[in-house]
Motif scaffolding. Structure first.
Motif, mmCIF file in Angstrom:
data_model
loop_
_atom_site.group_PDB
_atom_site.id
_atom_site.type_symbol
_atom_site.label_atom_id
_atom_site.label_comp_id
_atom_site.label_asym_id
_atom_site.label_seq_id
_atom_site.Cartn_x
_atom_site.Cartn_y
_atom_site.Cartn_z
ATOM 1 N N VAL A 1 0.856 -1.178 0.000
ATOM 2 C CA VAL A 1 0.000 0.000 0.000
ATOM 3 C C VAL A 1 0.895 1.232 0.000
ATOM 4 N N GLN A 2 0.455 2.280 -0.653
ATOM 5 C CA GLN A 2 1.307 3.460 -0.835
ATOM 6 C C GLN A 2 1.308 4.379 0.394
ATOM 7 N N GLU A 3 0.127 4.709 0.900
ATOM 8 C CA GLU A 3 0.030 5.723 1.946
ATOM 9 C C GLU A 3 -0.365 5.138 3.300
ATOM 10 N N GLY A 4 -1.350 4.267 3.286
ATOM 11 C CA GLY A 4 -1.892 3.758 4.538
ATOM 12 C C GLY A 4 -1.188 2.507 5.018
ATOM 13 N N PHE A 5 -1.986 1.600 5.622
ATOM 14 C CA PHE A 5 -1.430 0.392 6.211
ATOM 15 C C PHE A 5 -2.366 -0.772 5.934
ATOM 16 N N ILE A 6 -1.812 -1.971 5.997
ATOM 17 C CA ILE A 6 -2.580 -3.197 5.878
ATOM 18 C C ILE A 6 -2.421 -3.982 7.177
ATOM 19 N N ILE A 7 -3.527 -4.480 7.663
ATOM 20 C CA ILE A 7 -3.537 -5.286 8.884
ATOM 21 C C ILE A 7 -4.041 -6.671 8.524
ATOM 22 N N SER A 8 -3.395 -7.700 9.036
ATOM 23 C CA SER A 8 -3.824 -9.074 8.811
ATOM 24 C C SER A 8 -3.537 -9.875 10.058
ATOM 25 N N ASP A 9 -3.957 -11.137 10.049
ATOM 26 C CA ASP A 9 -3.676 -12.006 11.188
ATOM 27 C C ASP A 9 -2.180 -12.250 11.355
ATOM 28 N N VAL A 10 -1.436 -12.158 10.241
ATOM 29 C CA VAL A 10 0.001 -12.411 10.314
ATOM 30 C C VAL A 10 0.698 -11.300 11.073
ATOM 31 N N SER A 11 0.262 -10.081 10.853
ATOM 32 C CA SER A 11 0.899 -8.923 11.493
ATOM 33 C C SER A 11 -0.149 -8.177 12.295
ATOM 34 N N ALA A 12 0.018 -8.141 13.609
ATOM 35 C CA ALA A 12 -0.958 -7.457 14.447
ATOM 36 C C ALA A 12 -0.915 -5.955 14.219
ATOM 37 N N ALA A 13 0.250 -5.424 13.927
ATOM 38 C CA ALA A 13 0.375 -3.998 13.673
ATOM 39 C C ALA A 13 0.279 -3.738 12.177
ATOM 40 N N GLY A 14 -0.130 -2.547 11.812
ATOM 41 C CA GLY A 14 -0.247 -2.205 10.415
ATOM 42 C C GLY A 14 1.114 -2.032 9.758
ATOM 43 N N ALA A 15 1.164 -2.398 8.487
ATOM 44 C CA ALA A 15 2.410 -2.241 7.724
ATOM 45 C C ALA A 15 2.055 -1.883 6.293
ATOM 46 N N ARG A 16 3.015 -1.257 5.586
ATOM 47 C CA ARG A 16 2.775 -0.885 4.194
ATOM 48 C C ARG A 16 3.057 -2.046 3.231
ATOM 49 N N ARG A 17 3.706 -3.064 3.734
ATOM 50 C CA ARG A 17 3.950 -4.254 2.919
ATOM 51 C C ARG A 17 3.844 -5.485 3.806
ATOM 52 N N ILE A 18 3.042 -6.418 3.376
ATOM 53 C CA ILE A 18 2.869 -7.670 4.113
ATOM 54 C C ILE A 18 3.080 -8.826 3.146
ATOM 55 N N GLU A 19 3.929 -9.753 3.553
ATOM 56 C CA GLU A 19 4.158 -10.963 2.767
ATOM 57 C C GLU A 19 3.686 -12.154 3.582
ATOM 58 N N MET A 20 2.779 -12.924 2.993
ATOM 59 C CA MET A 20 2.237 -14.099 3.658
ATOM 60 C C MET A 20 2.607 -15.335 2.852
ATOM 61 N N ASP A 21 3.513 -16.115 3.392
ATOM 62 C CA ASP A 21 3.857 -17.399 2.785
ATOM 63 C C ASP A 21 2.989 -18.452 3.455
ATOM 64 N N LEU A 22 1.948 -18.905 2.761
ATOM 65 C CA LEU A 22 0.975 -19.814 3.367
ATOM 66 C C LEU A 22 1.436 -21.264 3.365
ATOM 67 N N GLY A 23 2.504 -21.584 2.655
ATOM 68 C CA GLY A 23 3.027 -22.937 2.697
ATOM 69 C C GLY A 23 2.803 -23.698 1.413
ATOM 70 N N GLU A 24 3.131 -24.986 1.462
ATOM 71 C CA GLU A 24 3.079 -25.840 0.276
ATOM 72 C C GLU A 24 1.689 -26.433 0.038
ATOM 73 N N ASN A 25 1.073 -26.942 1.091
ATOM 74 C CA ASN A 25 -0.190 -27.674 0.957
ATOM 75 C C ASN A 25 -1.353 -26.784 1.374
ATOM 76 N N VAL A 26 -1.737 -25.919 0.476
ATOM 77 C CA VAL A 26 -2.775 -24.918 0.758
ATOM 78 C C VAL A 26 -3.950 -25.157 -0.175
ATOM 79 N N THR A 27 -5.135 -25.194 0.386
ATOM 80 C CA THR A 27 -6.338 -25.336 -0.439
ATOM 81 C C THR A 27 -6.864 -23.956 -0.817
ATOM 82 N N MET A 28 -7.761 -23.971 -1.762
ATOM 83 C CA MET A 28 -8.384 -22.712 -2.182
ATOM 84 C C MET A 28 -9.132 -22.068 -1.010
#
Length: 999
Positions: A920-947
């Motif tokens: 995100v350019q200006e604001g923040f993204i919040i997800s379960d992976v990162s409790a605090a907001g960040a401008r870039r979040i990378e989520m590696d969900l693993g090898e055996n992931v279903t839809m």
């Protein structure tokens, strides 16, 4: 002619050179009395003519000062007689010069004594100091009379006065008679005053009320505004109270919107009478200046001590009952209140009846710890009736009238619990609002935060006010160490469960120790005890469901369970729309567990979905299976089940009745959410706690005998969510599904009619114990007559879908009416299915996976006027129907749709390597992976992931706009979402645009 008796006191033997000096000494002895008479005359005149709102001299009245003048006069008379007698005695026994020195010294001592007594008792006590002075003079008079007549050298000539002078007669004439007369007059005057004169504070209260109504029109609520609010702020006579009032005026009160045709308010700081003369003398002048400057203080005729807080609140409510308003808000001077939010919500609510809102408490016993200042030894009934925290509560006008209705009252130490006791007899229960907190906590959506001197470090209301004005999060810069009651405790140092309480979404804070405690039950039981999951239970669905419970039923994830029923032949009745209805569920809630009770669907009917990781289970049933699993409530319902075949032959509605019965049993035994197969979801329910059922409107006048209200509202059991063990389901089943009560020809007797009649009979109790009735637009925006139009082309179906999604969470197709109607392109329903489809079902138009998301994410902000800068809109946490800004849900849902169809016949889940990158350019993204907001979040969900797992991760991301104290967000941003899923690489760029909404 008998000889003349000489005067009792005479200075005829005074040497001629000292006559003038002796007269001067007599005048000096009268000076204190003359001074006292003058002072009390001034005070009496000042009291009679003072402003009724004056804060000084509240203890003494004009009559008190007149009584003081009477005692001054008596003291002057006795001091004059005593001085005369001493002059005669000392000029007889001593030389004139030593006698004069003695008399002058005595006069000085007398003056000093008068000043000391007056200073000790205070200037506001006109009677007690002079009574004490007169008592001393009376004793001195008696002593000198006895000593002078019996032991003095000077005696009367026995030849001129043969009978002599009896000293007892002198004491009677000079001491007892004058003192007795003055005492009797004092007693009569004070008794008259006690019976007829109200206290000065009461005069202030009544006169102040008149002044507000007649003079202070700018601050008094008038009849022109649509919503009129009275605000009472409890405060005290202390130095801290004085400074808190200044802070309160300069911060939170400034958030109140200006008076308009929609909203008007008035407020008063509530004080009692000064708790001590010292407090009155030290704080009285400052409070008087404060009143002259702000004109917002109200002094009531009650004690201002903490022990009498309940009575002080009652007198404040009694005073407020004289005026016209729609809502009354009570708070304290150390509470920061978001008056802008409160005002907006009250305007939206409008005048209502029996409204009582605050931080709710249920089943709370009195505090018995002697070290706690709130200890209460007076209440003897085990637990208090429901009440709310005193930090902030809101009444509708009629509740204030009920609270102040004349009659005897029981007062406990704590005013908030007292209000609950008084309202209990009226069966008025509080509306829980967790945004009101009274501890050292801070949450961004709070509307009331406590600023106590006991908190360490002490934080400032001014900082929080600046956060609001500068459009920053409410708690920016504030400690968020502790967990607020009923809020999430993730990342906090404590948990409110450690206090031995639970938190109910409707009741609020409840006591976990239920044995013998008040449960809020009036005429009906609420929940039945249910068996827990046991190691020896027989699995019906392995790893999920046993014959007694499920792995979710007694956990916080109980709402993940979803139930549906299918009893007809799928070859002739199942349509693509039914697949699509299920897909709308998994689009909005990919983590759901759907159990379909069916006696016609095969076990692999939904294999395309289970291979993508979606949890759909077919639970087969029959009469024998239901009886063996004990899917009945009582012997009566068991007998009804045993005659299944007879009922199937007796009427055409048996499949409907069986479905009505099965949903009762499923929700009673396991809990969760039931949905009809023709219910489309436009948004997931906003929380996982609230138990609800939807309302719809009947257009048959004959239904008014059993519907809820004059609008013909009934409860539709097509979509509802409840925790297990709800007694309501058992009562409904036992009232209809029995051999004696069952009517095979009555279509809705076991469904909407049964629910509506039961809830109608016990509505208040059920709603006070967790039941929420959703408005029609939440689940049934089109009734059964309007739904056909939603299947035909319309002018702006996308806009209509946005309207539906804005006000609700579902859309019902009424399968009985529309099952044979085609869903035409360009219709509202077609638009909904186009947006919220996974495209997994057979013959779906799209087969290759793609990333679905909104063209633009509109972030709502509020603005009170076009000239004021916008503020971020924050939805209440845990709200069922309100959409939290910035979430990618509902119309803004982000998810993977479409699948690579495989020729493999394996039913094993399809898993792939998956990863998500969000920038995100200006604001923040919040997800379960990162409790605090960040401008870039990378989520590696693993090898055996279903839809399903990938979509679950995408459903939990949330955008938060930039927060800066130096500038205001310009309203534009951009979110970039990159998703890899196996060999699929998709990217989605979503512009973010601020959308201003009027407050």
């Amino acid at each position: 002619m008998p000889p003349l008796r000489p005067p009792i006191y005479s200075a005829r033997d005074m040497p001629t050179p000292y006559l003038k000096l002796s007269r001067g000494l007599r005048v000096l002895c009268l000076c204190p009395a003359v001074w006292g008479i003058y002072i009390h005359l001034q005070q009496a005149n000042a009291i009679q003519g003072r402003d009724a709102r004056a804060l000084m001299m509240m203890k003494s009245s004009a009559l008190d000062n007149y009584v003081g003048i009477l005692w001054c006069t008596l003291g002057g008379l006795w001091s004059f007689w005593l001085t005369n007698n001493l002059i005669r005695r000392w000029f007889t026994h001593y030389e004139p010069r030593p006698a004069m020195i003695r008399l002058f010294t005595l006069a000085v001592i007398f003056w000093f004594s008068v000043v000391s007594f007056v200073s000790y008792f205070g200037a506001d006590e006109p009677i007690w100091p002079w009574m004490a002075i007169c008592a001393i003079l009376a004793v001195a008079q008696i002593i000198q009379t006895i000593h002078f007549r019996f032991r003095g050298v000077y005696r009367l000539d026995p030849q001129r006065n043969p009978r002599g002078v009896d000293p007892r007669m002198i004491i009677l004439r000079t001491v007892l008679i004058p003192g007795g007369v003055v005492s009797f007059i004092t007693m009569m005057m004070l008794l008259h005053q006690n019976n007829t004169r109200p206290s000065s504070a009461e005069t202030l209260a009544s006169t102040g009320a008149t002044a507000i109504a007649a003079i202070n029109a700018a601050k008094q609520i008038m009849g022109s505004a649509q919503t009129q609010v009275m605000i009472l702020i409890l405060t005290s006579w202390t130095e801290k109270g004085f400074h808190k009032r200044q802070t309160f005026r300069g911060t939170t009160l400034r958030l109140l919107p200006p008076a308009s045709a929609q909203f008007a308010f008035t407020y008063k700081f509530i004080l009692g009478e000064a708790p001590s003369p010292r407090a009155r003398e030290s704080m009285g002048p400052r409070i008087r200046e404060e009143q002259e400057e702000h004109d917002d203080l109200l002094i009531l005729p009650v004690s201002d001590t903490y022990e009498d807080l309940s009575y002080k609140v009652f007198k404040a409510l009694e005073w407020s009952n004289k005026f016209k308003f729609d809502f009354l808000c009570k708070t304290d001077d150390d509470i920061f209140v978001r008056w802008d939010v409160v005002a907006r919500e009250l305007i939206e609510l409008g005048p209502t009846h029996y409204y009582w809102r605050g931080l709710g408490y249920w089943d709370i016993p009195p505090i018995t710890n002697p070290d706690n200042k709130n200890i209460d030894n007076q209440f003897k009934l085990g637990v208090f009736p429901p009440f709310v925290a005193g930090s902030l509560y809101i009444f509708s006008r009629d509740v204030v009238t009920l609270l102040t209705y004349p009659g005897p009252r029981f007062f406990t130490k704590n005013e908030d619990q007292n209000v609950g006791i008084w309202l209990y007899s009226y069966n008025i229960k509080p509306i829980h609002d967790k945004r009101i907190q009274q501890w050292d906590v801070c949450e961004n959506d709070m509307i009331a935060k406590h600023f106590s001197d006991a908190f360490t470090p002490v934080e400032s209301m001014h900082e929080m006010y600046r956060n609001v004005i500068e459009r920053r999060p409410l708690c920016e810069g504030f400690r968020q160490v502790y967990c607020a009651a009923c809020y999430s405790c993730l990342g906090r140092s404590n948990h409110w469960k450690d206090w031995g309480v639970a938190c109910d979404s409707v009741k609020g804070i409840t006591n976990l120790q239920k044995n013998g405690l008040y449960q809020g039950k009036l005429t009906v039981d609420i929940k039945d005890p249910m068996p827990t999951l046991g190691a020896r239970d027989e699995w019906i669905l392995p790893g999920l469901l046993t014959d007694t419970s499920s792995i979710y039923s007694d956990s916080d994830d109980w709402a993940r369970l979803h139930w549906a029923i299918w009893t007809t032949d799928p070859v002739t009745t199942w349509q693509p729309r039914h697949f699509q209805a299920i897909e709308t569920l998994f689009v909005h809630n990919p983590n759901a567990v759907l159990i379909i009770l069916s006696n016609t669907l095969s076990a692999d009917f939904f294999v395309d979905y289970t291979r993508q990781g979606y949890r759909i289970h077919i639970l087969a049933f029959s009469k024998d299976l239901l009886l063996r699993r004990k899917w009945f409530f009582s012997p009566n319902t068991e007998d009804w089940l045993k005659r299944w075949d007879e009922w199937a032959d007796a009427g055409k509605f048996f499949p409907v009745h069986l479905a009505d019965y099965l949903r009762l049993v499923a929700l009673y035994k396991y809990g969760g959410l039931y949905m009809d197969m023709d219910a489309l979801w436009v948004r997931a329910p906003g929380d996982g706690m609230t138990e609800f059922i939807g309302a719809d409107m009947s257009d048959y006048d004959g239904d008014r005998v059993w519907t809820l209200d004059d609008k013909n509202t009934y409860l539709a059991n097509g979509v509802m969510r409840f925790q297990r063990g709800r007694s309501m389901f058992r009562h409904i089943a036992d009232s209809y599904f029995t051999l004696t009560n069952y009517d095979p020809e009555c279509f809705n007797c076991g469904g909407p009619k049964a629910f509506t009649m039961y809830v109608k009979a016990h509505r208040a109790t059920l709603e006070n114990n967790g039941l929420r009735i959703l408005p029609r637009e939440a689940l049934y925006p089109y009734n059964w007559k309007e739904i056909e139009a939603a299947l035909r082309p319309s002018k702006n179906p996308e806009e209509e879908i946005q309207r539906v999604e804005q006000h609700g969470i579902g859309l019902h197709l009424y399968g009985k009416v529309t099952s044979k109607k085609a869903i035409e392109d360009g219709s509202v329903v077609a638009a909904a299915l186009k947006v919220w489809n996974l495209d997994i079902f057979p013959n779906a138009p799209l087969s290759s996976p793609t990333l679905q998301g909104p063209d633009t994410l509109y972030y709502p902000v509020t603005s009170a006027s076009s000239s004021s800068p916008p503020s971020l809109l924050v939805a209440p946490q845990g709200s069922l129907l309100e959409k939290e800004p910035g979430t990618f849900r509902g119309i803004d849902a982000v998810f993977i749709r479409g699948i690579h169809r495989s020729a493999s016949s394996s039913n094993a889940p399809i898993t792939k390597k998956a990863a998500v990158i969000i920038t995100v350019q200006e604001g923040f993204i919040i997800s379960d992976v990162s409790a605090a907001g960040a401008r870039r979040i990378e989520m590696d969900l693993g090898e055996n992931v279903t839809m399903a797992q990938l979509n679950t991760a995408l459903s939990r991301i949330r955008y938060v706009p930039p927060s800066s104290s130096s500038r205001i967000w310009d309203g534009s941003d951009q979110v970039r979402i990159q998703v890899s899923f196996g060999d699929m690489q998709r990217e989605l760029t979503i512009p973010v645009v601020r959308r201003t909404i009027k407050a």
